[in-house]
Write an enzyme that holds these catalytic residues in place. Sequence first.
Site, PDB file in Angstrom:
ATOM      1  N   PRO A   1      -4.252 -11.493  10.817  1.00  0.00           N
ATOM      2  CG  PRO A   1      -1.745 -11.399  11.573  1.00  0.00           C
ATOM      3  CD  PRO A   1      -2.268 -11.891  10.302  1.00  0.00           C
TER       4      PRO A   1
ATOM      5  CE  LYS B   1      -8.888  -1.908  13.892  1.00  0.00           C
ATOM      6  NZ  LYS B   1      -8.142  -2.873  12.930  1.00  0.00           N
TER       7      LYS B   1
ATOM      8  CE  LYS C   1     -11.441   1.187  10.908  1.00  0.00           C
ATOM      9  NZ  LYS C   1     -10.469   1.435  10.061  1.00  0.00           N
TER      10      LYS C   1
ATOM     11  CG  ASN D   1      -0.274   0.333   2.477  1.00  0.00           C
ATOM     12  OD1 ASN D   1       0.558   0.522   2.426  1.00  0.00           O
ATOM     13  ND2 ASN D   1      -0.071  -1.211   3.616  1.00  0.00           N
TER      14      ASN D   1
HETATM   15  O1  C5P Z   1      -9.165  -1.802  10.510  1.00  0.00           O
HETATM   16  P1  C5P Z   1      -8.016  -0.648   9.850  1.00  0.00           P
HETATM   17  O2  C5P Z   1      -6.719  -1.221   8.744  1.00  0.00           O
HETATM   18  O3  C5P Z   1      -8.856   0.233   9.011  1.00  0.00           O
HETATM   19  O4  C5P Z   1      -7.307   0.007  11.213  1.00  0.00           O
HETATM   20  C1  C5P Z   1      -6.313  -0.031  11.083  1.00  0.00           C
HETATM   21  C2  C5P Z   1      -5.608   0.131  12.625  1.00  0.00           C
HETATM   22  O5  C5P Z   1      -5.497  -0.868  13.099  1.00  0.00           O
HETATM   23  C3  C5P Z   1      -4.346   0.637  12.784  1.00  0.00           C
HETATM   24  O6  C5P Z   1      -3.532   1.254  13.945  1.00  0.00           O
HETATM   25  C4  C5P Z   1      -3.501  -0.271  11.675  1.00  0.00           C
HETATM   26  O7  C5P Z   1      -2.289  -0.074  12.293  1.00  0.00           O
HETATM   27  C5  C5P Z   1      -4.287  -1.455  13.001  1.00  0.00           C
HETATM   28  N1  C5P Z   1      -3.771  -2.926  11.845  1.00  0.00           N
HETATM   29  C6  C5P Z   1      -3.573  -3.980  12.774  1.00  0.00           C
HETATM   30  N2  C5P Z   1      -3.611  -5.014  12.286  1.00  0.00           N
HETATM   31  C7  C5P Z   1      -4.464  -4.412  10.739  1.00  0.00           C
HETATM   32  C8  C5P Z   1      -4.970  -4.149  10.014  1.00  0.00           C
HETATM   33  C9  C5P Z   1      -4.506  -2.791  11.360  1.00  0.00           C
HETATM   34  O8  C5P Z   1      -2.157  -3.843  13.932  1.00  0.00           O
HETATM   35  N3  C5P Z   1      -4.205  -6.285  10.701  1.00  0.00           N
END
Ligand code: C5P
Length: 399
Positions: A303, A341, A337, A208
């Site tokens: 993960p 989380k 979110k 990305n």
């Molecule tokens: O779900 P999303 O990718 O939008 O969430 C973003 C946050 O989750 C960021 O803090 C990113 O570092 C963390 N993240 C993670 N592991 C993943 C996906 C996102 O730690 N597989």
Amino acid sequence: MLAGKRILLIIGGGIAAFKCHDLIRQLTERGASVTPVMTRAAAEFVTPLSISALAGEKVFTELFDLTAEAEMGHIQLSRSADLVVVAPATANLMAKMAQGLADDLASTLLLATDTPVLVAPAMNVRMWEHPATQRNLAVLQGDGIRVVGPSDGAMACGEFGPGRMAEPMEIVEAVGAALADGPLTGRRILVTSGPTHEPIDPVRYIANRSSGAQGTAIGAALAALGAEVIFVTGPADVPPPAGVRVVRVESAREMQAAVAEALPVDAGVFAAAVADWRVASASDRKLKKTRDGLPALELAENPDILAGVSQMGAGRPGLVVGFAAETDDVVAHATAKRARKGCDWIVANDVSPATGIMGGQENAVVLITADGAESWPRMSKTEVARQLAGRIAGALQDA
Ligand code: C5P
């Protein structure tokens, strides 16, 4: 920053000991005083005379040097410094430190000291990667010992890989960070940063556009407030900050393992743009163009590192900060979110292309906490990092 600081420099027996000449020069040029201690093996690589000439001080080598005992005593020698630096920290010296052995002057000082210790490991790549050394490293970090390096590179033994001692300037930066007296002194903070690369085959990957700029600025800002920063980074465009422990990874699963290894920490800041998916079974050979049509890439979910740490129960960092890159309805999505989380704060930003934030110098964030959403004005990523580091310091002080 180093003026008037007293460094006890323990030089271990490795070829990298030659870098101590430059290290001593760099430290003394910045106003620090360096008291050198050499192991017997170190004296096989550099001469005590050259070290003492550069430091302008006597070199201590023997535990049973009675004159020195009368003058100072090893206990006092170990405690009169502001910081003990071990460079190069050989596998043997690290093992002794981890076990608490005290069979020569260097190891006795390290056991007797109540001063912060910074080690700069240097050894053959296989020795560095050996489970015993990695175990010892984890013990030392658990004991609050700071680590700088090692870096990847060609080594004197002809092999290539991690094990090369950090360059003198990196050690000087780490010394500065270790001595920085700030609201985060004594705190261990994990920062993830950069993108991840998910292999398709040995030459191709899914990635990305994250540059790693915001995570790097946060790592630097936390270190500037005195935190010991473990900086787990994917392949970013910008170099990692100085004065932090850098752990380089490629994929999300490697990042997850590095994060698990870095725990326990007082706070975790998850700024990495982790790929949500990986190729379910990456090929170990380069995929070939064939007449049979296009290869089908089946994806598997990666993960969620942030969610895993946020919800881990025992051993959870006191403060967990996640990021949310959104393109619409930023506050609503980021608030949801945070709940999903289980993290404490979410730093949310609008990354729609019109904002120019992704890969740019500036950021406009909304900080979502248990108290609601707080919009910060658009400012440089460095300033966002400074303000966030300040807030983290405040939250850890209140905790
Ligand atoms: O779900 P999303 O990718 O939008 O969430 C973003 C946050 O989750 C960021 O803090 C990113 O570092 C963390 N993240 C993670 N592991 C993943 C996906 C996102 O730690 N597989």
